[in-house]
Design a protein around this motif. Structure first.
Motif, PDB file in Angstrom:
ATOM      1  N   ARG A  61       0.827  -1.200   0.000  1.00 20.35           N
ATOM      2  CA  ARG A  61       0.000   0.000   0.000  1.00 20.35           C
ATOM      3  C   ARG A  61       0.864   1.253   0.000  1.00 20.35           C
ATOM      4  O   ARG A  61       2.013   1.237   0.453  1.00 20.35           O
ATOM      5  CB  ARG A  61      -0.901   0.046   1.234  1.00 20.35           C
ATOM      6  N   GLY A  62       0.261   2.351  -0.465  1.00 24.59           N
ATOM      7  CA  GLY A  62       0.886   3.657  -0.328  1.00 24.59           C
ATOM      8  C   GLY A  62       0.054   4.534   0.574  1.00 24.59           C
ATOM      9  O   GLY A  62      -0.701   4.047   1.418  1.00 24.59           O
ATOM     10  N   ASP A  63       0.174   5.840   0.385  1.00 27.99           N
ATOM     11  CA  ASP A  63      -0.642   6.777   1.156  1.00 27.99           C
ATOM     12  C   ASP A  63      -1.685   7.430   0.268  1.00 27.99           C
ATOM     13  O   ASP A  63      -2.352   8.371   0.678  1.00 27.99           O
ATOM     14  CB  ASP A  63       0.234   7.859   1.816  1.00 27.99           C
ATOM     15  N   HIS A  64      -1.820   6.923  -0.952  1.00 27.42           N
ATOM     16  CA  HIS A  64      -2.712   7.553  -1.926  1.00 27.42           C
ATOM     17  C   HIS A  64      -3.382   6.474  -2.768  1.00 27.42           C
ATOM     18  O   HIS A  64      -3.484   6.602  -3.983  1.00 27.42           O
ATOM     19  CB  HIS A  64      -1.904   8.496  -2.819  1.00 27.42           C
ATOM     20  N   ASP A  65      -3.824   5.416  -2.104  1.00 20.25           N
ATOM     21  CA  ASP A  65      -4.425   4.297  -2.816  1.00 20.25           C
ATOM     22  C   ASP A  65      -5.936   4.457  -2.902  1.00 20.25           C
ATOM     23  O   ASP A  65      -6.558   5.116  -2.075  1.00 20.25           O
ATOM     24  CB  ASP A  65      -4.127   2.986  -2.082  1.00 20.25           C
ATOM     25  N   LEU A  72      -3.660  -5.028   0.547  1.00 20.67           N
ATOM     26  CA  LEU A  72      -2.213  -5.168   0.446  1.00 20.67           C
ATOM     27  C   LEU A  72      -1.534  -4.838   1.773  1.00 20.67           C
ATOM     28  O   LEU A  72      -2.037  -4.023   2.545  1.00 20.67           O
ATOM     29  CB  LEU A  72      -1.671  -4.242  -0.651  1.00 20.67           C
ATOM     30  N   PRO A  73      -0.367  -5.423   2.042  1.00 20.98           N
ATOM     31  CA  PRO A  73       0.360  -5.079   3.266  1.00 20.98           C
ATOM     32  C   PRO A  73       1.009  -3.714   3.153  1.00 20.98           C
ATOM     33  O   PRO A  73       1.192  -3.182   2.044  1.00 20.98           O
ATOM     34  CB  PRO A  73       1.423  -6.180   3.349  1.00 20.98           C
ATOM     35  N   SER A  74       1.385  -3.134   4.293  1.00 18.52           N
ATOM     36  CA  SER A  74       2.076  -1.846   4.266  1.00 18.52           C
ATOM     37  C   SER A  74       3.553  -2.014   3.942  1.00 18.52           C
ATOM     38  O   SER A  74       4.207  -1.058   3.504  1.00 18.52           O
ATOM     39  CB  SER A  74       1.927  -1.134   5.622  1.00 18.52           C
ATOM     40  N   ALA A  75       4.088  -3.211   4.144  1.00 16.98           N
ATOM     41  CA  ALA A  75       5.492  -3.483   3.852  1.00 16.98           C
ATOM     42  C   ALA A  75       5.649  -4.969   3.607  1.00 16.98           C
ATOM     43  O   ALA A  75       4.822  -5.784   4.043  1.00 16.98           O
ATOM     44  CB  ALA A  75       6.390  -3.035   5.002  1.00 16.98           C
ATOM     45  N   ILE A  85      15.234  -8.339   0.188  1.00 16.98           N
ATOM     46  CA  ILE A  85      14.817  -7.034  -0.319  1.00 16.98           C
ATOM     47  C   ILE A  85      13.541  -6.602   0.393  1.00 16.98           C
ATOM     48  O   ILE A  85      12.554  -7.347   0.432  1.00 16.98           O
ATOM     49  CB  ILE A  85      14.578  -7.086  -1.839  1.00 16.98           C
ATOM     50  N   GLY A  86      13.552  -5.401   0.948  1.00 18.46           N
ATOM     51  CA  GLY A  86      12.377  -4.835   1.580  1.00 18.46           C
ATOM     52  C   GLY A  86      11.624  -3.943   0.609  1.00 18.46           C
ATOM     53  O   GLY A  86      12.224  -3.288  -0.246  1.00 18.46           O
ATOM     54  N   LEU A  87      10.307  -3.927   0.746  1.00 21.11           N
ATOM     55  CA  LEU A  87       9.444  -3.109  -0.113  1.00 21.11           C
ATOM     56  C   LEU A  87       8.483  -2.333   0.772  1.00 21.11           C
ATOM     57  O   LEU A  87       7.783  -2.912   1.604  1.00 21.11           O
ATOM     58  CB  LEU A  87       8.669  -4.007  -1.080  1.00 21.11           C
ATOM     59  N   ILE A  88       8.453  -1.010   0.591  1.00 22.48           N
ATOM     60  CA  ILE A  88       7.609  -0.132   1.403  1.00 22.48           C
ATOM     61  C   ILE A  88       7.355   1.135   0.603  1.00 22.48           C
ATOM     62  O   ILE A  88       8.140   1.487  -0.280  1.00 22.48           O
ATOM     63  CB  ILE A  88       8.305   0.173   2.754  1.00 22.48           C
TER      64      ILE A  88
END
Length: 215
Positions: A61-65, A72-75, A85-88
């Motif tokens: 997720r983002g802050d503008h979804d 979806l997860p936040s990270a 690999i991290g995704l955020i």
């Protein structure tokens, strides 16, 4: 030696919100990837379907979804080719993000927000090999200890100002004008649509940002 892997990265697509569709060149630029990461601000679930036609997708997720991204997860952390690999998305408290814009406007130039952001992301996600984020619509590379922090830039770099549309009314319009001034300070290269490619080969992990041709 770990197997070589190619990973595509997209962020801040805003399809269905600020642009009508993924730029036509994006699927070709990501062809051949083993995995695709989407770093938030996903406005249409159809985008994930298009990306999954190319390779498996991990998205956050983002802050503008829009609601399509609600599940979806936040990270996320993915292990690929021997690398972690991290995704955020990369957004922080609204007051912190707003202060970056206002300080940049007062200084008349880009400000060194990256060091603080990168350290915050490493604190949150841990000392990974690579952390991928979006949010600022600007391609960046920063190293914090042994962690590379990478943003490819945005598929929709101008966000709500895409296409030169007029600012909104009221307080939202004030924010639009401030963001437009801030982004102009970044220079034209930072405001081009972009995707990222991560390559792992020869015992190294490398990330690069690619400009998406606009037809």
């Amino acid at each position: 030696m770990a197997a070589a892997v190619r990973i595509g990265v997209v962020a801040d697509t805003h399809v269905g919100e600020f642009i009508d569709a993924l730029p036509a060149a994006v699927p070709g630029m990501l062809a051949g990837c083993d995995l695709i990461l989407h770093a938030g601000d996903l406005s249409s679930g159809a985008v994930l379907g298009e990306l999954r036609d190319i390779a498996p997708v991990v998205a956050v997720r983002g802050d503008h979804d829009l609601p399509d991204a609600a599940g979806l997860p936040s990270a996320a952390i993915v292990a690929v080719g021997g690398w972690r690999i991290g995704l955020i998305h990369g957004s922080r408290a609204r007051a912190i993000d707003a202060s970056v814009v206002m300080v940049g406007l007062a200084a008349g130039r880009d400000v060194a927000y990256r060091a603080g952001l990168s350290r915050a992301l490493v604190r949150r996600m841990g000392p990974l090999d690579l952390i991928v984020h979006g949010h600022w619509h600007e391609p960046t590379w920063t190293r914090v200890g042994g962690t590379l922090v990478f943003s490819p830039g945005a598929v929709c770099p101008w966000g709500s100002l895409e296409g030169g549309r007029a600012p909104r009314s009221g307080g939202a319009g004030i924010a639009d004008r401030a963001v437009r001034r801030y982004r102009r300070q970044l220079g034209p290269a930072a405001m081009m649509p972009r995707v990222g490619i991560i390559d792992t080969a020869g015992g190294a992990i490398r990330a690069r940002s690619l400009v998406v041709p606009v037809q």
